[in-house]
Design a protein around this motif. Structure first.
Motif, PDB file in Angstrom:
ATOM      1  N   GLY A  18       0.807  -1.210   0.000  1.00 34.02           N
ATOM      2  CA  GLY A  18       0.000   0.000   0.000  1.00 34.02           C
ATOM      3  C   GLY A  18       0.839   1.257   0.000  1.00 34.02           C
ATOM      4  N   VAL A  19       1.884   1.269   0.816  1.00 35.28           N
ATOM      5  CA  VAL A  19       2.770   2.445   0.872  1.00 35.28           C
ATOM      6  C   VAL A  19       3.438   2.660  -0.489  1.00 35.28           C
ATOM      7  CG1 VAL A  19       4.900   3.357   1.884  1.00 35.28           C
ATOM      8  CG2 VAL A  19       3.149   2.334   3.366  1.00 35.28           C
ATOM      9  N   ALA A  20       3.948   1.593  -1.064  1.00 36.98           N
ATOM     10  CA  ALA A  20       4.595   1.718  -2.379  1.00 36.98           C
ATOM     11  C   ALA A  20       3.613   2.231  -3.433  1.00 36.98           C
ATOM     12  CB  ALA A  20       5.169   0.364  -2.801  1.00 36.98           C
ATOM     13  N   LEU A  21       2.395   1.717  -3.385  1.00 38.73           N
ATOM     14  CA  LEU A  21       1.387   2.112  -4.367  1.00 38.73           C
ATOM     15  C   LEU A  21       0.935   3.556  -4.175  1.00 38.73           C
ATOM     16  CD1 LEU A  21      -0.279   1.118  -6.748  1.00 38.73           C
ATOM     17  CD2 LEU A  21      -1.989   0.299  -5.118  1.00 38.73           C
ATOM     18  N   PHE A  22       0.633   3.948  -2.928  1.00 37.18           N
ATOM     19  CA  PHE A  22       0.139   5.317  -2.756  1.00 37.18           C
ATOM     20  C   PHE A  22       1.213   6.350  -3.038  1.00 37.18           C
ATOM     21  CE2 PHE A  22       1.104   5.188   1.962  1.00 37.18           C
ATOM     22  CZ  PHE A  22       1.783   6.393   2.073  1.00 37.18           C
ATOM     23  N   LEU A  23       2.470   6.059  -2.757  1.00 36.38           N
ATOM     24  CA  LEU A  23       3.530   7.015  -3.094  1.00 36.38           C
ATOM     25  C   LEU A  23       3.595   7.247  -4.597  1.00 36.38           C
ATOM     26  CD1 LEU A  23       6.368   5.936  -0.634  1.00 36.38           C
ATOM     27  CD2 LEU A  23       4.975   8.024  -0.532  1.00 36.38           C
ATOM     28  N   ARG A  24       3.447   6.173  -5.344  1.00 34.53           N
ATOM     29  CA  ARG A  24       3.474   6.264  -6.814  1.00 34.53           C
ATOM     30  C   ARG A  24       2.236   7.001  -7.339  1.00 34.53           C
ATOM     31  NH1 ARG A  24       5.998   6.942 -11.252  1.00 34.53           N
ATOM     32  NH2 ARG A  24       5.397   5.624 -12.971  1.00 34.53           N
ATOM     33  N   LEU A  25       1.061   6.626  -6.828  1.00 32.49           N
ATOM     34  CA  LEU A  25      -0.178   7.241  -7.304  1.00 32.49           C
ATOM     35  C   LEU A  25      -0.254   8.731  -6.980  1.00 32.49           C
ATOM     36  CD1 LEU A  25      -2.808   4.474  -6.479  1.00 32.49           C
ATOM     37  CD2 LEU A  25      -2.056   5.229  -8.746  1.00 32.49           C
ATOM     38  N   LYS A  26       0.237   9.113  -5.812  1.00 32.82           N
ATOM     39  CA  LYS A  26       0.201  10.535  -5.439  1.00 32.82           C
ATOM     40  C   LYS A  26       1.015  11.370  -6.423  1.00 32.82           C
ATOM     41  CE  LYS A  26      -0.665  10.200  -0.523  1.00 32.82           C
ATOM     42  NZ  LYS A  26      -1.289  11.324   0.134  1.00 32.82           N
ATOM     43  N   LYS A  27       2.170  10.860  -6.822  1.00 31.40           N
ATOM     44  CA  LYS A  27       3.004  11.602  -7.780  1.00 31.40           C
ATOM     45  C   LYS A  27       2.358  11.638  -9.162  1.00 31.40           C
ATOM     46  CE  LYS A  27       7.349  10.954  -5.409  1.00 31.40           C
ATOM     47  NZ  LYS A  27       8.645  10.316  -5.375  1.00 31.40           N
ATOM     48  N   LEU A  28       1.702  10.536  -9.538  1.00 28.32           N
ATOM     49  CA  LEU A  28       1.049  10.487 -10.851  1.00 28.32           C
ATOM     50  C   LEU A  28      -0.146  11.426 -10.938  1.00 28.32           C
ATOM     51  CD1 LEU A  28       1.063   6.667 -11.698  1.00 28.32           C
ATOM     52  CD2 LEU A  28       2.262   8.485 -12.923  1.00 28.32           C
ATOM     53  N   THR A  29      -0.957  11.468  -9.891  1.00 27.17           N
ATOM     54  CA  THR A  29      -2.177  12.279  -9.946  1.00 27.17           C
ATOM     55  C   THR A  29      -1.909  13.740  -9.627  1.00 27.17           C
ATOM     56  OG1 THR A  29      -2.748  11.767  -7.654  1.00 27.17           O
ATOM     57  CG2 THR A  29      -3.658  10.324  -9.366  1.00 27.17           C
ATOM     58  N   GLY A  30      -1.034  14.015  -8.668  1.00 26.37           N
ATOM     59  CA  GLY A  30      -0.703  15.386  -8.313  1.00 26.37           C
ATOM     60  C   GLY A  30      -1.871  16.208  -7.792  1.00 26.37           C
ATOM     61  N   ARG A  31      -2.858  15.572  -7.196  1.00 24.23           N
ATOM     62  CA  ARG A  31      -4.036  16.283  -6.695  1.00 24.23           C
ATOM     63  C   ARG A  31      -3.710  17.045  -5.409  1.00 24.23           C
ATOM     64  NH1 ARG A  31      -9.911  13.637  -5.091  1.00 24.23           N
ATOM     65  NH2 ARG A  31     -11.096  15.508  -5.527  1.00 24.23           N
ATOM     66  N   LYS A  32      -4.086  18.328  -5.380  1.00 18.99           N
ATOM     67  CA  LYS A  32      -3.850  19.150  -4.197  1.00 18.99           C
ATOM     68  C   LYS A  32      -4.731  18.694  -3.036  1.00 18.99           C
ATOM     69  CE  LYS A  32      -2.585  23.515  -6.344  1.00 18.99           C
ATOM     70  NZ  LYS A  32      -2.965  24.927  -6.488  1.00 18.99           N
ATOM     71  N   ARG A  33      -4.233  18.880  -1.836  1.00 16.85           N
ATOM     72  CA  ARG A  33      -5.000  18.572  -0.629  1.00 16.85           C
ATOM     73  C   ARG A  33      -6.039  19.667  -0.365  1.00 16.85           C
ATOM     74  NH1 ARG A  33      -2.978  14.673   2.828  1.00 16.85           N
ATOM     75  NH2 ARG A  33      -0.956  13.846   2.222  1.00 16.85           N
ATOM     76  N   PRO A  34      -7.134  19.290   0.309  1.00 16.70           N
ATOM     77  CA  PRO A  34      -8.142  20.300   0.658  1.00 16.70           C
ATOM     78  C   PRO A  34      -7.564  21.463   1.462  1.00 16.70           C
ATOM     79  CG  PRO A  34      -9.013  18.105   1.047  1.00 16.70           C
ATOM     80  CD  PRO A  34      -7.558  17.946   0.687  1.00 16.70           C
ATOM     81  N   CYS A  35      -6.644  21.168   2.370  1.00 19.67           N
ATOM     82  CA  CYS A  35      -6.061  22.235   3.203  1.00 19.67           C
ATOM     83  C   CYS A  35      -5.203  23.196   2.390  1.00 19.67           C
ATOM     84  CB  CYS A  35      -5.259  21.640   4.363  1.00 19.67           C
ATOM     85  SG  CYS A  35      -3.904  20.576   3.850  1.00 19.67           S
ATOM     86  N   ALA A  36      -4.805  22.806   1.185  1.00 22.97           N
ATOM     87  CA  ALA A  36      -4.049  23.694   0.305  1.00 22.97           C
ATOM     88  C   ALA A  36      -4.983  24.557  -0.537  1.00 22.97           C
ATOM     89  CB  ALA A  36      -3.132  22.887  -0.609  1.00 22.97           C
ATOM     90  N   ILE A  37      -6.253  24.187  -0.584  1.00 21.76           N
ATOM     91  CA  ILE A  37      -7.231  24.917  -1.396  1.00 21.76           C
ATOM     92  C   ILE A  37      -8.009  25.922  -0.549  1.00 21.76           C
ATOM     93  CG2 ILE A  37      -9.326  24.646  -2.789  1.00 21.76           C
ATOM     94  CD1 ILE A  37      -8.162  21.863  -3.601  1.00 21.76           C
ATOM     95  N   GLU A  38      -8.394  25.483   0.648  1.00 22.20           N
ATOM     96  CA  GLU A  38      -9.168  26.341   1.542  1.00 22.20           C
ATOM     97  C   GLU A  38      -8.754  26.058   2.981  1.00 22.20           C
ATOM     98  OE1 GLU A  38     -13.708  26.285   2.972  1.00 22.20           O
ATOM     99  OE2 GLU A  38     -13.454  26.869   0.876  1.00 22.20           O
ATOM    100  N   PRO A  39      -8.556  27.087   3.776  1.00 18.74           N
ATOM    101  CA  PRO A  39      -8.152  26.850   5.165  1.00 18.74           C
ATOM    102  C   PRO A  39      -9.261  26.174   5.982  1.00 18.74           C
ATOM    103  CG  PRO A  39      -8.520  29.192   4.768  1.00 18.74           C
ATOM    104  CD  PRO A  39      -8.657  28.504   3.454  1.00 18.74           C
ATOM    105  N   HIS A  40      -8.841  25.406   6.944  1.00 20.16           N
ATOM    106  CA  HIS A  40      -9.746  24.700   7.850  1.00 20.16           C
ATOM    107  C   HIS A  40     -10.012  25.587   9.052  1.00 20.16           C
ATOM    108  CE1 HIS A  40     -11.326  21.456  10.334  1.00 20.16           C
ATOM    109  NE2 HIS A  40     -11.367  20.704   9.240  1.00 20.16           N
ATOM    110  N   CYS A  41     -11.235  25.540   9.608  1.00 17.10           N
ATOM    111  CA  CYS A  41     -11.576  26.467  10.693  1.00 17.10           C
ATOM    112  C   CYS A  41     -11.006  26.062  12.053  1.00 17.10           C
ATOM    113  CB  CYS A  41     -13.089  26.656  10.781  1.00 17.10           C
ATOM    114  SG  CYS A  41     -14.013  25.280  11.458  1.00 17.10           S
TER     115      CYS A  41
END
Length: 180
Positions: free
Chosen positions: A75-98
């Motif tokens: 799982g760790v190997a797969l998610f590290l690879r997928l995160k780099k491939l998709t490059g999707r920003k995190r919610p906290c990078a889009i809008e601040p949390h209250c």
């Protein structure tokens, strides 16, 4: 519906939910539960569970821990690879949390590594110890929910993580039973 339309639909729903969650002043008990769940999902919960099973897990203890470790490692190997491939920003990078002020472990959101690991370990161990399944799955769902409520992931990141982790768990249990 084309693939692009489906992804747009999911992203729109993810962003709508993210805005609601990031603006929700959750009760103190939920905040505490989510912080504990996410910290447990950092690995401490699973390492501790593995140690307890190695000490008191009976005849299947080595196979159970091996299957969980194999699923988590894949799982760790797969998610590290997928995160780099998709490059999707995190919610906290889009809008601040209250209220949540956690720093993300990396910059990418999809899929949720905490959720992949949580479901990989919980489902794998549940195959060997069905009587622990409810507690293990409660822990995995708590970790997954915490990632959304703390602004670290979108709902689709967590759903994908749960599916991937579960699939890896079943595969690792199958392989472990063949080998050990």
């Amino acid at each position: 519906m084309t693939r692009a339309e489906m992804l747009t639909f999911i992203a729109h729903r993810d962003h709508t939910l993210m805005r609601r969650i990031n603006r929700w002043p959750a009760p103190r008990w939920i905040r505490l539960w989510m912080l504990c769940a996410t910290r447990g999902g950092d690995g401490w919960l699973w390492y501790g569970m593995g140690a307890v099973i190695l000490l008191f897990g009976g005849d299947d203890r080595v196979s159970a821990v091996a299957a969980a470790a194999l699923a988590a490692g894949a799982g760790v190997a797969l998610f590290l690879r997928l995160k780099k491939l998709t490059g999707r920003k995190r919610p906290c990078a889009i809008e601040p949390h209250c209220w949540a002020t956690l720093l993300p472990p990396d910059q990418f959101s999809f899929p949720s590594g905490h959720t992949i690991t949580a479901f990989a370990v919980a489902v794998a161990l549940s195959q060997f110890y069905p009587s622990l399944a409810i507690g293990l799955l409660f822990c995995a769902v708590s970790v997954a929910t915490s990632r959304i409520l703390l602004g670290m992931h979108f709902l689709s990141d967590v759903v994908a993580g749960a599916i991937i982790g579960t699939g890896l768990a079943f595969g690792s249990v199958y392989v472990t039973r063949l080998v050990l």
